[in-house]
Design an enzyme around this catalytic site. Structure first.
Site, mmCIF file in Angstrom:
data_model
loop_
_atom_site.group_PDB
_atom_site.id
_atom_site.type_symbol
_atom_site.label_atom_id
_atom_site.label_comp_id
_atom_site.label_asym_id
_atom_site.label_seq_id
_atom_site.Cartn_x
_atom_site.Cartn_y
_atom_site.Cartn_z
ATOM 1 N N ASN A 210 0.849 -1.187 0.000
ATOM 2 C CA ASN A 210 0.000 0.000 0.000
ATOM 3 C C ASN A 210 0.894 1.249 0.000
ATOM 4 O OD1 ASN A 210 -1.534 2.190 1.014
ATOM 5 N ND2 ASN A 210 -3.130 0.736 1.561
ATOM 6 N N HIS B 232 0.985 6.106 1.929
ATOM 7 C CA HIS B 232 1.798 6.976 2.783
ATOM 8 C C HIS B 232 2.761 7.843 1.990
ATOM 9 C CE1 HIS B 232 0.071 5.683 6.356
ATOM 10 N NE2 HIS B 232 0.913 4.753 6.753
ATOM 11 N N HIS C 17 -5.607 3.424 -1.648
ATOM 12 C CA HIS C 17 -6.929 3.754 -1.100
ATOM 13 C C HIS C 17 -7.288 5.157 -1.572
ATOM 14 C CE1 HIS C 17 -9.622 4.064 2.779
ATOM 15 N NE2 HIS C 17 -10.280 4.322 1.678
ATOM 16 N N ARG D 23 -9.531 7.855 -0.999
ATOM 17 C CA ARG D 23 -10.509 8.253 0.012
ATOM 18 C C ARG D 23 -11.396 9.370 -0.513
ATOM 19 N NH1 ARG D 23 -8.902 6.403 5.464
ATOM 20 N NH2 ARG D 23 -10.685 7.628 6.148
ATOM 21 N N ARG E 264 -7.333 12.712 0.918
ATOM 22 C CA ARG E 264 -6.280 13.228 1.814
ATOM 23 C C ARG E 264 -4.890 12.762 1.407
ATOM 24 N NH1 ARG E 264 -7.477 9.916 7.350
ATOM 25 N NH2 ARG E 264 -9.527 10.833 7.070
ATOM 26 N N GLU F 26 -8.600 0.190 -2.925
ATOM 27 C CA GLU F 26 -9.426 0.204 -1.723
ATOM 28 C C GLU F 26 -10.349 1.403 -1.827
ATOM 29 O OE1 GLU F 26 -6.887 0.560 1.646
ATOM 30 O OE2 GLU F 26 -5.971 -1.386 1.336
ATOM 31 N N THR G 49 -6.776 6.291 10.141
ATOM 32 C CA THR G 49 -6.655 5.239 9.132
ATOM 33 C C THR G 49 -7.913 4.387 9.240
ATOM 34 O OG1 THR G 49 -5.299 3.389 8.349
ATOM 35 C CG2 THR G 49 -5.360 3.726 10.722
ATOM 36 N N THR G 50 -8.046 3.375 8.368
ATOM 37 C CA THR G 50 -9.253 2.554 8.397
ATOM 38 C C THR G 50 -9.367 1.865 9.755
ATOM 39 O OG1 THR G 50 -8.785 2.158 6.076
ATOM 40 C CG2 THR G 50 -10.517 0.833 7.064
ATOM 41 N N GLU H 191 -10.682 -9.789 2.900
ATOM 42 C CA GLU H 191 -9.422 -9.411 3.543
ATOM 43 C C GLU H 191 -9.710 -9.318 5.037
ATOM 44 O OE1 GLU H 191 -6.996 -6.260 1.873
ATOM 45 O OE2 GLU H 191 -6.229 -5.743 3.846
ATOM 46 N N HIS I 277 -3.614 -4.910 7.584
ATOM 47 C CA HIS I 277 -3.739 -3.811 8.549
ATOM 48 C C HIS I 277 -2.902 -4.095 9.787
ATOM 49 C CE1 HIS I 277 -5.167 -0.190 10.424
ATOM 50 N NE2 HIS I 277 -5.676 0.122 9.259
ATOM 51 N N GLY J 157 1.177 -1.611 4.315
ATOM 52 C CA GLY J 157 1.592 -0.264 3.952
ATOM 53 C C GLY J 157 2.532 0.367 4.952
ATOM 54 N N HIS J 158 1.991 0.730 6.110
ATOM 55 C CA HIS J 158 2.715 1.551 7.082
ATOM 56 C C HIS J 158 4.110 1.016 7.424
ATOM 57 C CE1 HIS J 158 2.939 4.565 10.259
ATOM 58 N NE2 HIS J 158 3.520 3.630 10.980
HETATM 59 N N1 PXP Z 1 -5.675 -3.337 4.014
HETATM 60 C C1 PXP Z 1 -6.649 -2.400 4.107
HETATM 61 C C2 PXP Z 1 -8.025 -2.765 3.659
HETATM 62 C C3 PXP Z 1 -6.361 -1.100 4.574
HETATM 63 O O1 PXP Z 1 -7.337 -0.180 4.644
HETATM 64 C C4 PXP Z 1 -5.022 -0.790 4.918
HETATM 65 C C5 PXP Z 1 -4.682 0.608 5.374
HETATM 66 O O2 PXP Z 1 -4.887 1.501 4.359
HETATM 67 C C6 PXP Z 1 -4.054 -1.789 4.794
HETATM 68 C C7 PXP Z 1 -4.413 -3.061 4.365
HETATM 69 C C8 PXP Z 1 -2.618 -1.532 5.141
HETATM 70 O O3 PXP Z 1 -2.534 -1.320 6.518
HETATM 71 P P1 PXP Z 1 -1.140 -0.866 7.142
HETATM 72 O O4 PXP Z 1 -0.825 0.466 6.568
HETATM 73 O O5 PXP Z 1 -1.417 -0.829 8.613
HETATM 74 O O6 PXP Z 1 -0.136 -1.913 6.753
#
Ligand code: PXP
Length: 238
Positions: free
Chosen positions: A7, A10, A43, A45, A49, A70, A100-101, A151, A190, A212-213
């Site tokens: 993802n 960021h 994603h 949004r 953002r 997403e 975040t989600t 997911e 996530h 992602g993060h």
């Molecule tokens: N999967 C989904 C559906 C998400 O909304 C996110 C965050 O945007 C991620 C995965 C990735 O999460 P993280 O950034 O915590 O790895």
């Protein structure tokens, strides 16, 4: 083999902090693919953002693996998805005030418009995935609504410690097996990072992770290529 979706939101968050043109999530998409990622996840949004329409459009053009979009289940997002045609769409809940989600989608009382959106996307050849908490009722409803995949939201597992973490892991294992039994693909994401991913990789039903993060954070210090390869290594892919 578990596929890795990275993802890149960021990267766009940093760009938007200055409302400038760099760093470009398009460049990140190319870099993660070159490092061995199997998919780029973004994603889009409602409040734009981080990722912008332009990003999704260009990433669609340059990505050689797969694009996972997403999005919230709205008319606007459906139109964008049908025009851009990602390989998959993951439906997520969206609140403007969240950082975040937070939590999975609640589909137990989903309006008919959501089922319609799923069939419109599927009819155009886009796989549709639901981002759900590890809750059996939600999983059964996802099968009923003909999602291609679920997911599993791994946030509660990632945030827990000790016995609570073991409990959350067991929930993920149980629903992973149920999702597969119901004929849907099993994805997870996530809060996954270099320390907590191994237990998730050990769940045989899981075929895809979206992270992602942790990857973008590590990239600040070691570069995106190395950060993706480190994660692939933990996934037994190198
Ligand atoms: N999967 C989904 C559906 C998400 O909304 C996110 C965050 O945007 C991620 C995965 C990735 O999460 P993280 O950034 O915590 O790895």
């Amino acid at each position: 083999m578990i596929r890795l979706g990275v993802n890149v939101d960021h990267v766009a968050t940093i760009r938007e902090a200055r409302k400038t043109v760099e760093p470009d999530p398009v460049a990140a998409a190319v870099a993660v693919e070159m490092a061995g990622a199997d998919q780029v996840t973004v994603h889009l949004r409602e409040d734009r953002r981080h990722i912008q329409n332009r990003d999704v459009k260009i990433i669609r053009e340059v990505v050689r693996t797969a694009l996972n979009l997403e999005m919230a289940a709205t008319v606007e997002m459906q139109e964008i998805a049908l025009a851009i045609h990602p390989d998959s769409v993951t439906l997520v809940p969206e609140k403007r005030e969240e950082v975040t989600t937070e939590g999975g989608l609640d589909i137990r009382n989903a309006p008919p418009a959501v089922s319609e959106l799923i069939s419109n996307l599927r009819n155009s050849g886009i796989k549709v995935c639901a981002f759900l908490d590890p809750d059996l009722d939600q999983i059964k409803q996802a099968a009923h609504m003909r999602f291609d995949a679920v997911e599993i939201h791994t946030g509660s597992y990632a945030n827990a410690n000790g016995a609570k973490r073991a409990e959350e892991l067991q929930k993920i294992k149980d629903v992973a097996s149920a999702i597969r039994h119901l004929g849907m693909g099993v994805h997870a994401g996530h809060g996954l990072d270099y320390h907590n991913v191994t237990a998730i990789v050990g769940i045989p039903e899981i075929t895809e992770l979206n992270i992602g993060h942790a990857i973008i954070s590590r990239a600040v210090f070691v570069g995106l290529d190395r950060a993706v390869r480190d994660m692939l290594g933990l996934m037994g892919r190198l």
